[in-house]
Design an enzyme around this catalytic site. Structure first.
Site, PDB file in Angstrom:
ATOM      1  N   PRO A 248       0.970  -0.923  -0.043  1.00 58.86           N
ATOM      2  CA  PRO A 248      -0.010   0.179  -0.070  1.00 58.86           C
ATOM      3  C   PRO A 248       0.857   1.219  -0.024  1.00 58.86           C
ATOM      4  O   PRO A 248       2.005   1.139   0.697  1.00 58.86           O
ATOM      5  CB  PRO A 248      -0.814  -0.163   1.199  1.00 58.86           C
TER       6      PRO A 248
ATOM      7  N   TYR B 113      11.350   8.667   1.587  1.00 57.89           N
ATOM      8  CA  TYR B 113      11.133   7.435   0.539  1.00 57.89           C
ATOM      9  C   TYR B 113      11.738   7.919  -0.642  1.00 57.89           C
ATOM     10  O   TYR B 113      12.101   6.839  -1.725  1.00 57.89           O
ATOM     11  CB  TYR B 113       9.616   7.164   0.139  1.00 57.89           C
TER      12      TYR B 113
END
Length: 164
Positions: free
Chosen positions: A9, A22
């Site tokens: 997800p 990220y």
């Protein structure tokens, strides 16, 4: 050699969400780089991403008999999904769990991965490069398993010949 790359997800939001954690690469860019590396090594990749736990479980189960190994970033499901862990255990093949961020430097609830218990190994904290590390690890493991199987088959064949 065929490897399934399964993404959990919110990874479809890479490049947009929390770039300080990220990075700025999109999932598509990561997949493109990984595809290039795989092609250079004669490896076929199958990419899959879902935000839904059941779809990830289904995809893991579909790997049985169709791929040689799994690279998975279960994302937030790493910390909560017994179902994904059980599916990974059931398929009984090399599994590398990849995390872009170092989960051990994150919030306490992110520092435990339930799915890691069903993985052959875990790569965490190397950014998008972790996927390349996972590819290398899976290629090595799969090649070793194939070599062991070939040696075992040769031994069985030799014993069969001796018994004739």
């Amino acid at each position: 050699m065929k490897i399934a790359v399964i993404q959990g997800p919110n990874l479809n939001m890479l490049g947009i969400r929390e770039q300080h954690i990220y990075g700025n690469m999109s999932l598509e860019q990561i997949h493109q780089q990984l595809q290039t590396a795989a092609e250079q090594n004669g490896v076929e990749l199958e990419f899959f991403q879902s935000n839904f736990e059941g779809e990830i479980v289904d995809r893991v189960q579909e790997c049985l008999g169709t791929v040689d190994g799994i690279m998975i970033n279960p994302a937030a499901y790493s910390h909560t999904s017994i179902a994904i862990k059980d599916a990974l255990s059931a398929v009984n093949m090399p599994v590398v769990e990849v995390h872009i961020s170092n989960i051990y430097k994150r919030e306490e609830f992110r520092q435990k991965s339930i799915t890691a218990a069903a993985s052959t190994g875990v790569i965490s904290g190397f950014g998008a490069f972790g996927y390349h590390m996972g590819l290398i690890a899976l290629m090595q493991m799969i090649n070793e398993l194939k070599a062991i199987a070939q040696a075992r088959n040769a031994q069985i064949q030799a014993q069969t010949e001796e018994n004739k």
